[in-house]
Design a protein around this motif. Structure first.
Motif, PDB file in Angstrom:
ATOM      1  N   PRO A   1       0.829  -1.214   0.000  1.00 30.41           N
ATOM      2  CA  PRO A   1       0.000   0.000   0.000  1.00 30.41           C
ATOM      3  C   PRO A   1       0.860   1.260   0.000  1.00 30.41           C
ATOM      4  O   PRO A   1       1.936   1.303   0.597  1.00 30.41           O
ATOM      5  CB  PRO A   1      -0.808  -0.126   1.293  1.00 30.41           C
ATOM      6  CG  PRO A   1       0.059  -0.939   2.190  1.00 30.41           C
ATOM      7  CD  PRO A   1       0.791  -1.913   1.303  1.00 30.41           C
TER       8      PRO A   1
ATOM      9  N   LYS B   1      -3.892   5.384   4.718  1.00 30.08           N
ATOM     10  CA  LYS B   1      -4.852   6.277   5.373  1.00 30.08           C
ATOM     11  C   LYS B   1      -6.254   5.695   5.317  1.00 30.08           C
ATOM     12  O   LYS B   1      -7.017   5.771   6.301  1.00 30.08           O
ATOM     13  CB  LYS B   1      -4.810   7.645   4.698  1.00 30.08           C
ATOM     14  CG  LYS B   1      -5.698   8.677   5.365  1.00 30.08           C
ATOM     15  CD  LYS B   1      -5.568  10.029   4.682  1.00 30.08           C
ATOM     16  CE  LYS B   1      -6.480  11.057   5.351  1.00 30.08           C
ATOM     17  NZ  LYS B   1      -6.377  12.388   4.681  1.00 30.08           N
ATOM     18  N   GLN B   2      -6.613   5.090   4.198  1.00 31.89           N
ATOM     19  CA  GLN B   2      -7.927   4.457   4.090  1.00 31.89           C
ATOM     20  C   GLN B   2      -8.038   3.257   5.025  1.00 31.89           C
ATOM     21  O   GLN B   2      -9.098   3.000   5.602  1.00 31.89           O
ATOM     22  CB  GLN B   2      -8.177   4.034   2.645  1.00 31.89           C
ATOM     23  CG  GLN B   2      -8.296   5.203   1.674  1.00 31.89           C
ATOM     24  CD  GLN B   2      -8.427   4.741   0.232  1.00 31.89           C
ATOM     25  OE1 GLN B   2      -8.310   3.547  -0.062  1.00 31.89           O
ATOM     26  NE2 GLN B   2      -8.655   5.693  -0.663  1.00 31.89           N
ATOM     27  N   TRP B   3      -6.944   2.517   5.192  1.00 31.00           N
ATOM     28  CA  TRP B   3      -6.973   1.374   6.103  1.00 31.00           C
ATOM     29  C   TRP B   3      -7.198   1.829   7.542  1.00 31.00           C
ATOM     30  O   TRP B   3      -7.929   1.181   8.297  1.00 31.00           O
ATOM     31  CB  TRP B   3      -5.665   0.594   6.012  1.00 31.00           C
ATOM     32  CG  TRP B   3      -5.507  -0.164   4.725  1.00 31.00           C
ATOM     33  CD1 TRP B   3      -6.333  -0.120   3.639  1.00 31.00           C
ATOM     34  CD2 TRP B   3      -4.462  -1.063   4.398  1.00 31.00           C
ATOM     35  NE1 TRP B   3      -5.872  -0.930   2.643  1.00 31.00           N
ATOM     36  CE2 TRP B   3      -4.710  -1.536   3.071  1.00 31.00           C
ATOM     37  CE3 TRP B   3      -3.327  -1.521   5.058  1.00 31.00           C
ATOM     38  CZ2 TRP B   3      -3.876  -2.433   2.432  1.00 31.00           C
ATOM     39  CZ3 TRP B   3      -2.493  -2.423   4.418  1.00 31.00           C
ATOM     40  CH2 TRP B   3      -2.766  -2.876   3.113  1.00 31.00           C
ATOM     41  N   ARG B   4      -6.574   2.924   7.926  1.00 29.53           N
ATOM     42  CA  ARG B   4      -6.759   3.412   9.296  1.00 29.53           C
ATOM     43  C   ARG B   4      -8.196   3.858   9.533  1.00 29.53           C
ATOM     44  O   ARG B   4      -8.720   3.739  10.642  1.00 29.53           O
ATOM     45  CB  ARG B   4      -5.794   4.569   9.573  1.00 29.53           C
ATOM     46  CG  ARG B   4      -4.324   4.184   9.526  1.00 29.53           C
ATOM     47  CD  ARG B   4      -3.453   5.313  10.039  1.00 29.53           C
ATOM     48  NE  ARG B   4      -2.040   5.034   9.827  1.00 29.53           N
ATOM     49  CZ  ARG B   4      -1.324   5.528   8.834  1.00 29.53           C
ATOM     50  NH1 ARG B   4      -1.905   6.344   7.957  1.00 29.53           N
ATOM     51  NH2 ARG B   4      -0.050   5.229   8.700  1.00 29.53           N
ATOM     52  N   GLU B   5      -8.829   4.395   8.506  1.00 26.34           N
ATOM     53  CA  GLU B   5     -10.205   4.860   8.662  1.00 26.34           C
ATOM     54  C   GLU B   5     -11.199   3.714   8.772  1.00 26.34           C
ATOM     55  O   GLU B   5     -12.357   3.923   9.141  1.00 26.34           O
ATOM     56  CB  GLU B   5     -10.582   5.756   7.477  1.00 26.34           C
ATOM     57  CG  GLU B   5      -9.800   7.063   7.436  1.00 26.34           C
ATOM     58  CD  GLU B   5     -10.105   7.872   6.188  1.00 26.34           C
ATOM     59  OE1 GLU B   5     -10.818   7.330   5.316  1.00 26.34           O
ATOM     60  OE2 GLU B   5      -9.634   9.017   6.090  1.00 26.34           O
ATOM     61  N   LEU B   6     -10.760   2.473   8.446  1.00 26.56           N
ATOM     62  CA  LEU B   6     -11.667   1.330   8.555  1.00 26.56           C
ATOM     63  C   LEU B   6     -11.912   0.930  10.000  1.00 26.56           C
ATOM     64  O   LEU B   6     -12.926   0.301  10.312  1.00 26.56           O
ATOM     65  CB  LEU B   6     -11.089   0.132   7.780  1.00 26.56           C
ATOM     66  CG  LEU B   6     -11.021   0.288   6.256  1.00 26.56           C
ATOM     67  CD1 LEU B   6     -10.357  -0.933   5.636  1.00 26.56           C
ATOM     68  CD2 LEU B   6     -12.419   0.470   5.672  1.00 26.56           C
TER      69      LEU B   6
ATOM     70  N   LYS C   1      -1.741   6.809   0.607  1.00 28.75           N
ATOM     71  CA  LYS C   1      -3.184   7.024   0.479  1.00 28.75           C
ATOM     72  C   LYS C   1      -3.963   5.791   0.918  1.00 28.75           C
ATOM     73  O   LYS C   1      -4.979   5.892   1.628  1.00 28.75           O
ATOM     74  CB  LYS C   1      -3.507   7.381  -0.973  1.00 28.75           C
ATOM     75  CG  LYS C   1      -4.972   7.697  -1.212  1.00 28.75           C
ATOM     76  CD  LYS C   1      -5.205   8.081  -2.667  1.00 28.75           C
ATOM     77  CE  LYS C   1      -6.680   8.391  -2.920  1.00 28.75           C
ATOM     78  NZ  LYS C   1      -6.924   8.763  -4.339  1.00 28.75           N
ATOM     79  N   MET C   2      -3.485   4.611   0.530  1.00 27.86           N
ATOM     80  CA  MET C   2      -4.161   3.375   0.933  1.00 27.86           C
ATOM     81  C   MET C   2      -4.030   3.140   2.432  1.00 27.86           C
ATOM     82  O   MET C   2      -4.973   2.663   3.081  1.00 27.86           O
ATOM     83  CB  MET C   2      -3.584   2.198   0.149  1.00 27.86           C
ATOM     84  CG  MET C   2      -3.826   2.278  -1.353  1.00 27.86           C
ATOM     85  SD  MET C   2      -3.060   0.920  -2.259  1.00 27.86           S
ATOM     86  CE  MET C   2      -3.956  -0.473  -1.577  1.00 27.86           C
TER      87      MET C   2
END
Length: 581
Positions: free
Chosen positions: A554, A560-565, A557-558
């Motif tokens: 990742p 950051k999306q993983w943390r938001e999950l 950007k990816m």
């Protein structure tokens, strides 16, 4: 009553008798001169009265002194901010700018005029809550050689520290009358001593690698913006931090200077810059030039007397005048061994302030197009490799595989510099005769001028669409490169531990393989693997193993999306967990 016909180009002066006519071009020059005086009235008044130039122009001075104030050192701690200098030579005085936290050097140029008093007094002051005297120094200009730039570190008396200066004395008076100007045959062009800079003469002075002699004969076709339509022109010759100025030839568009100068060379890759200026007050205040030319030292043909076109690099429009040009003769001698070692040291910095940056749209368009061409070259190169690996043309693929195996079978480490020579040999052999122009007529800005002056049938809207397309192409390429770099960074930082441990295992295995098996055989095996994959598996999808692996990692950007999950815990759950513990 008899009436006289007024010829074309003449207008009637309303304040004169009826029979008196005044040329229209003369009236236009008067009008333009008055407009310039009105627009620059305050500047002209400050230039004439505060700096006393008006009185100076009436007098006959012995020499002009050019001083560049660079910086100071060893001053009391905390005094650099607010430090400034005052210069006084005879009755003339100047004041420098104040140093600030964002600018710790002056790099200012001052022109002073030498009369009978040859003592240049410099005082250093500090402006804080109150004005404080920091020290002074006096330089006897009569002890300095004329027509040469002297770099000095002058110690301060009655104070602490020293200041860094460049001082140049011109050896002629301000204006030489036209009837006293020598002819072109009166000046003798001196050639530098070749034996002094022979390759075997390796003395201790490694800072000076050569010598340049320049003879300035004259110019033709100059134009002035003054009322008279004639120029009071002089030449300024600059090489790195050396600066020499000729005398002024008044009231002519074809001045003859007939002066010869010698410059020390610190770097053979430097450029000699010659600027023709007008001494009139209006043009001085506007910082107008009558023409400029820059000549790389390595393109000089010794003892060639030639005419060079004068250009105006600060503006897109062509310079005014009747095809202005300047006649020069130059000779250069330099030690090749000293010059080669000098290239490995830092380049000489010019102490004067650089030219302000401008927003050049054609240059931006050219740079974007160049970057786009690089991206396309990488893309097409990758596609060509795929074409070979997939055996779409069996003859070419077989030839490429054979060449790869032969190269790595016979390759040795000492051949690496020879591989770097291949691009040089290719471009040396394929360069066209058009590139072999006489080096004395070399123009380093020709491509930029062609880009500025080329006219085609493309509209502004078409240009904007092309610029937008270039911008998006470069943006996509930069985004792809940044994403790859971020993925590699996250691989090292164990963003996905499984992938990081896998790479570590492969690297340990590769180290053992390189220790046991010769490098040549390993690369031969890699080539066989890349070429034979299509033969062993005809239905395989073309791919790049390393890029496919990196694509699994990742980017930022990816991540950051993983943390938001992750669903954050509520306050009730955190309180219940704390009570339970």
């Amino acid at each position: 009553m008899w009436s006289l016909a007024i010829p074309d180009g003449l207008v009637m002066d309303p304040l004169a008798p009826t029979a008196l006519a005044v040329p229209s071009d003369f009236m236009d020059r008067i009008g333009s001169g008055l407009t310039i005086l009105r627009d620059h009235g305050k500047k002209v008044q400050k230039y004439v009265w505060k700096n006393r130039k008006f009185d100076i122009l009436k007098k006959s001075w012995k020499s002009m002194v050019n001083v560049v104030l660079i910086d100071a050192k060893d001053t009391p701690s905390g005094s650099a901010n607010g430090l400034y200098c005052k210069f006084r030579l005879g009755s003339e005085g100047h004041k420098s700018k104040q140093l600030s936290k964002s600018k710790l050097s002056w790099c200012e140029r001052f022109n002073l005029y030498l009369y009978d008093d040859s003592n240049l007094e410099i005082t250093v002051w500090h402006k804080g809550k109150q004005k404080t005297f920091m020290g002074r120094c006096v330089i006897d200009l009569s002890q300095l050689e004329k027509e040469k730039t002297h770099e000095l570190w002058q110690e301060l008396e009655c104070g602490q520290g020293s200041i860094h200066l460049l001082i140049t004395l011109s050896g002629t008076s301000r204006i030489m009358p036209l009837d006293n100007v020598p002819t072109t045959t009166a000046v003798q062009h001196a050639t530098p001593e070749g034996d002094k800079f022979s390759w075997y003469r390796l003395d201790n002075n490694w800072g000076e690698v050569g010598e340049l002699t320049v003879t300035v004969y004259g110019a033709e076709g100059l134009c002035a913006l003054g009322i008279s339509g004639k120029a009071d022109s002089y030449c300024v010759l600059e090489l790195d931090n050396s600066r020499i100025q000729t005398h002024t030839v008044p009231g002519t568009s074809d001045p003859m200077w007939n002066k010869s100068y010698t410059f020390p060379i610190n770097d053979v890759t430097s450029m000699l810059t010659i600027t023709v200026k007008d001494e009139s007050i209006i043009n001085t205040m506007k910082d107008e030039t009558l023409g400029k030319i820059s000549i790389p030292l390595l393109t000089i043909v010794n003892d060639e007397k030639a005419w060079f076109d004068l250009n105006n690099r600060s503006k897109k429009s062509a310079i005014k005048g009747n095809s202005p040009k300047i006649q020069l003769q130059m000779s250069i001698a330099w030690n090749p061994i000293k010059a080669s070692f000098r290239l490995l040291s830092p380049k000489t910095n010019k102490y004067t302030e650089p030219t302000p940056k401008t927003f050049n749209i054609p240059l931006i368009y050219s740079n974007l197009k160049f970057i786009k061409d690089i991206f396309y070259a990488v893309y097409y190169g990758n596609e060509h490799l795929k074409y070979l690996f997939e055996w779409e043309n069996r003859e070419k693929s077989a030839l490429a595989l054979s060449a790869w195996l032969l190269f790595w079978f016979f390759f040795r480490m000492w051949m690496t510099p020879l591989l770097v020579l291949i691009p040089f040999l290719y471009f040396w052999a394929t360069r066209s005769s058009a590139n072999l122009m006489p080096i004395s007529h070399f123009d380093e800005d020709s491509s930029e001028e062609d880009l500025d002056t080329t006219k085609d049938d493309k509209t502004i809207k078409t240009r904007l669409y092309e610029l937008q397309d270039l911008t998006f192409t470069i943006k996509d390429g930069i985004d792809y490169v940044v994403s790859l770099l971020q993925r590699v960074k996250n691989l090292f930082k164990f963003a996905v531990p499984y992938l990081s441990y896998l790479v570590m295992t492969v690297l340990f295995a590769a180290a053992i393989a390189f220790y046991i098996i010769p490098v040549n055989y390993i690369f031969m095996a890699i080539g066989i693997y890349k070429f034979m994959r299509k033969v062993l598996n005809p239905d395989r999808i073309p791919n790049n193993d390393i890029l496919d692996f990196v694509s699994r990692i990742p980017d930022d950007k990816m991540l950051k999306q993983w943390r938001e999950l992750r669903v954050p815990e509520t306050n009730f759950n955190r309180t219940y967990s704390a009570k339970k513990r």
